[in-house]
Design an enzyme around this catalytic site. Structure first.
Site, PDB file in Angstrom:
ATOM      1  N   GLU A  46      -1.195  -4.909   0.122  1.00 17.45           N
ATOM      2  CA  GLU A  46       0.329  -4.280  -0.315  1.00 17.45           C
ATOM      3  C   GLU A  46       1.357  -5.293   0.318  1.00 17.45           C
ATOM      4  O   GLU A  46       1.190  -5.733   1.476  1.00 17.45           O
ATOM      5  CB  GLU A  46       0.322  -2.985   0.058  1.00 17.45           C
ATOM      6  CG  GLU A  46       1.668  -2.375  -0.082  1.00 17.45           C
ATOM      7  CD  GLU A  46       1.765  -1.127   0.220  1.00 17.45           C
ATOM      8  OE1 GLU A  46       2.775  -0.304  -0.088  1.00 17.45           O
ATOM      9  OE2 GLU A  46       0.912  -0.721   1.237  1.00 17.45           O
ATOM     10  N   LYS A 113       4.177   0.995  -7.718  1.00 16.21           N
ATOM     11  CA  LYS A 113       3.463   2.042  -6.987  1.00 16.21           C
ATOM     12  C   LYS A 113       4.504   3.517  -7.498  1.00 16.21           C
ATOM     13  O   LYS A 113       5.556   3.454  -7.227  1.00 16.21           O
ATOM     14  CB  LYS A 113       3.848   1.770  -5.390  1.00 16.21           C
ATOM     15  CG  LYS A 113       3.287   2.682  -4.370  1.00 16.21           C
ATOM     16  CD  LYS A 113       3.304   2.286  -2.934  1.00 16.21           C
ATOM     17  CE  LYS A 113       2.931   2.932  -2.100  1.00 16.21           C
ATOM     18  NZ  LYS A 113       3.137   2.340  -0.499  1.00 16.21           N
ATOM     19  N   CYS A 149      -2.067   1.702  -2.046  1.00 14.52           N
ATOM     20  CA  CYS A 149      -1.978   2.225  -0.932  1.00 14.52           C
ATOM     21  C   CYS A 149      -1.959   3.616  -1.394  1.00 14.52           C
ATOM     22  O   CYS A 149      -2.926   4.507  -1.691  1.00 14.52           O
ATOM     23  CB  CYS A 149      -0.907   1.831   0.153  1.00 14.52           C
ATOM     24  SG  CYS A 149      -1.227   2.283   1.597  1.00 14.52           S
TER      25      CYS A 149
END
Length: 542
Positions: A46, A113, A149
């Site tokens: 990330e 994300k 994540c």
């Protein structure tokens, strides 16, 4: 559908803010993945291009221009192998934490994300907007889903991908270490893969960034929820994984790297945290006060393992209360580790201070003021050596001491980095014994003798504190679990002891605000995790 797919997990260490340097490192990894591993896809962590966490660098006006240049360079490199890489991306007035899938010189999928963590050490909602749509790409006939994540810790994004019929999920991570984190990750990934019948490639960052340490531990879980491939903890590298993709997409199992013990894991985190803090910030060396006690002994061992004996300088600063045993043990520790070692008595400077203070102190009995003055003389010496030689001063206070204020502001707290800041005293002893299994560097009597600051005659820590076994558990319940005094007493502790410990924790917040940062190894360290007001009327009784 293609027969086989080779994915390389790029478990690498990046420098926050160094977008050109991080881009160059990524391009070198892309080249190696193609030439040495014949990879089809290389997956990075990330926010690879900025490093993690970039914090308010994300607010800099020039960020987007730098990232755009970096992505263009990545596009040129991604000719023979597809690249999945994390970076911040601004569009339509918002900043997103994205995973870009780059193939044949183009970004063919840009996933934003969706789940932004805003707890513990994370505050991504300060910077990013949340995405809403799944990231799916068809690559060589395989339907691949992208997540970043926190997405994998929630049901929504994974279910979206499962509903889209993806055959493989790639998850980019910057997941910081704490002592229970690896097990939590593995349990989560196994459950998600099993529940959604989809294998997951989990790629994690490695390296130290201020108080955070990223431990790697990248892994692959098959669709039945079994971990079949793992990268070693705390080791940078490119780790290839082969998938059989004739009927679905299944990873080919490899011999798993053994998991580390708690002591190995924590010690490795401390070493990596010190190494990266010293090297990334450009320090030539470290210097610390070696007292002959357990904390400074473990700190010195960590420092030598992190940056080498030639870059470490230990200084014994005795006073009239310093025992011969401490002087002998400090000398032995320095010799065993092979570091530069000097002895500078603080008596002359202490006497000079006391002479100057003789008039205002006239008629007043000695108390902790004189004890603290000893520690402050040592702090002045160490900071002077730091200034002159460009060394980073490592302080040696542990979490138990930092919690209750058993430290001297501008004395033993003077320095730039506290290696043991988040390590309870009871764990310090375990780390000492663990380190001695590698090679004997800490004399046995340092481990066995009662701990003492040696600021007064025959002083030991337990004169003013509960036993460390008792203290550390009370602190765990109060600091990490948020138990009230009543709840801790219900666990079997005396109320007077509990209330005294809690009061010490609360009134010493002002000290911790001025303390050096240190490696986080628990789920709630003193730093980003725990943000309590200094001025407060809160009572912790109920």
């Amino acid at each position: 559908m293609s027969g086989q797919l080779r994915v390389v997990m790029a478990q690498l260490d990046f420098l926050v803010g160094d977008i050109p340097g991080n881009t160059l490192k990524a391009i070198e990894a892309i080249d190696q993945a193609s030439r040495l591993h014949q990879a089809d896809i290389i997956v990075f962590p990330e926010l690879t291009l900025t490093g993690y966490p970039p914090e308010d660098l994300l607010l800099r006006p020039s960020l987007q221009l730098r990232v755009e240049k970096a992505i263009n360079d990545i596009k040129h490199a991604a000719k023979e192998v597809a690249v999945v890489i994390g970076y911040p991306w601004r569009e339509e007035g918002g900043l997103y934490n994205v995973a870009g899938f780059v193939a044949e010189g183009e970004v063919v999928q840009l996933y934003r994300k969706q789940c932004l963590p805003n707890y513990q050490v994370f505050d991504e909602k300060r910077y990013f907007e949340a995405g809403t749509t799944p990231g799916v790409v068809d690559f060589k006939g395989i339907k691949i889903g992208l997540t970043v994540c926190e997405d994998i810790w929630q049901q929504g994004p994974v279910k979206q991908l499962a509903d889209q019929g993806v055959e493989l999920i790639l998850n980019l991570n910057a997941s910081p270490f704490h002592e229970n984190k690896l097990g939590q990750r593995k349990e989560l990934l196994c459950r998600q893969a099993r529940d959604h019948n989809t294998p997951i490639v989990y790629v994690n960052l490695i390296g130290g960034q201020d108080e955070l340490v990223f431990d790697g531990g990248s892994m692959v879980v098959d669709r039945t929820g079994k971990c079949v491939v793992n990268a070693p903890e705390y080791k940078s590298g490119l780790y290839p994984v082969d998938f059989e993709c004739e009927k679905g997409c299944q990873p080919i199992p490899q011999v798993l790297h053994p998991e580390l013990s708690l002591e190995e894991r924590v010690y490795s985190a401390l070493v990596l945290g010190v190494r990266d803090y010293v090297n990334k910030n450009g320090f030539k060396s470290i210097v610390l006060g070696l007292s002959g006690g357990i904390d400074s002994a473990v700190t010195l061992a960590v420092a030598v393992d992190a940056i080498g004996k030639d870059r470490a300088h230990a200084v014994m600063m005795p006073f009239k209360y310093t025992s011969n045993m401490s002087i002998e043990d400090a000398q032995e520790e320095a010799a065993l580790l092979g570091v530069k070692y000097d002895v500078y008595s603080i008596e002359p400077m202490y006497d000079a201070f006391m002479k100057t203070l003789s008039e205002p102190f006239s008629g007043l009995a000695p108390d902790t003021t004189e004890e603290n003055l000893q520690a402050r003389c040592r702090g002045v010496l160490l900071m002077s050596l730091s200034n002159k030689f460009g060394s980073l001063v490592l302080t040696t206070g542990n979490k138990s001491e930092m919690a209750v204020g058993y430290s001297t502001l501008y004395g033993d707290m003077a320095g730039g980095f506290d290696v043991l800041k988040d390590v309870p005293k009871t764990l310090v002893y375990k780390l000492a014994r663990y380190r001695n299994t590698i090679s004997p560097v800490i004399p046995e009597r340092v481990i066995e003798r009662p701990p003492s600051a040696e600021l007064a005659p025959d002083q030991v820590d337990q004169d003013s504190l509960p036993s460390y076994d008792e203290l550390d558990h009370i602190l765990y319940l109060y600091v990490e679990c948020d138990y009230s005094a009543d709840a801790i007493v219900a666990e079997g502790y005396e109320r007077e002891v509990v209330e005294r410990v809690i009061r010490l924790v609360d009134i010493n917040e002002y000290k911790r605000r001025q303390a050096p940062i240190g490696v986080r190894i628990t789920e709630r360290g003193f730093g980003k995790d725990r943000r309590y007001p200094i001025t407060s009327g809160w009572k912790a009784g109920e």
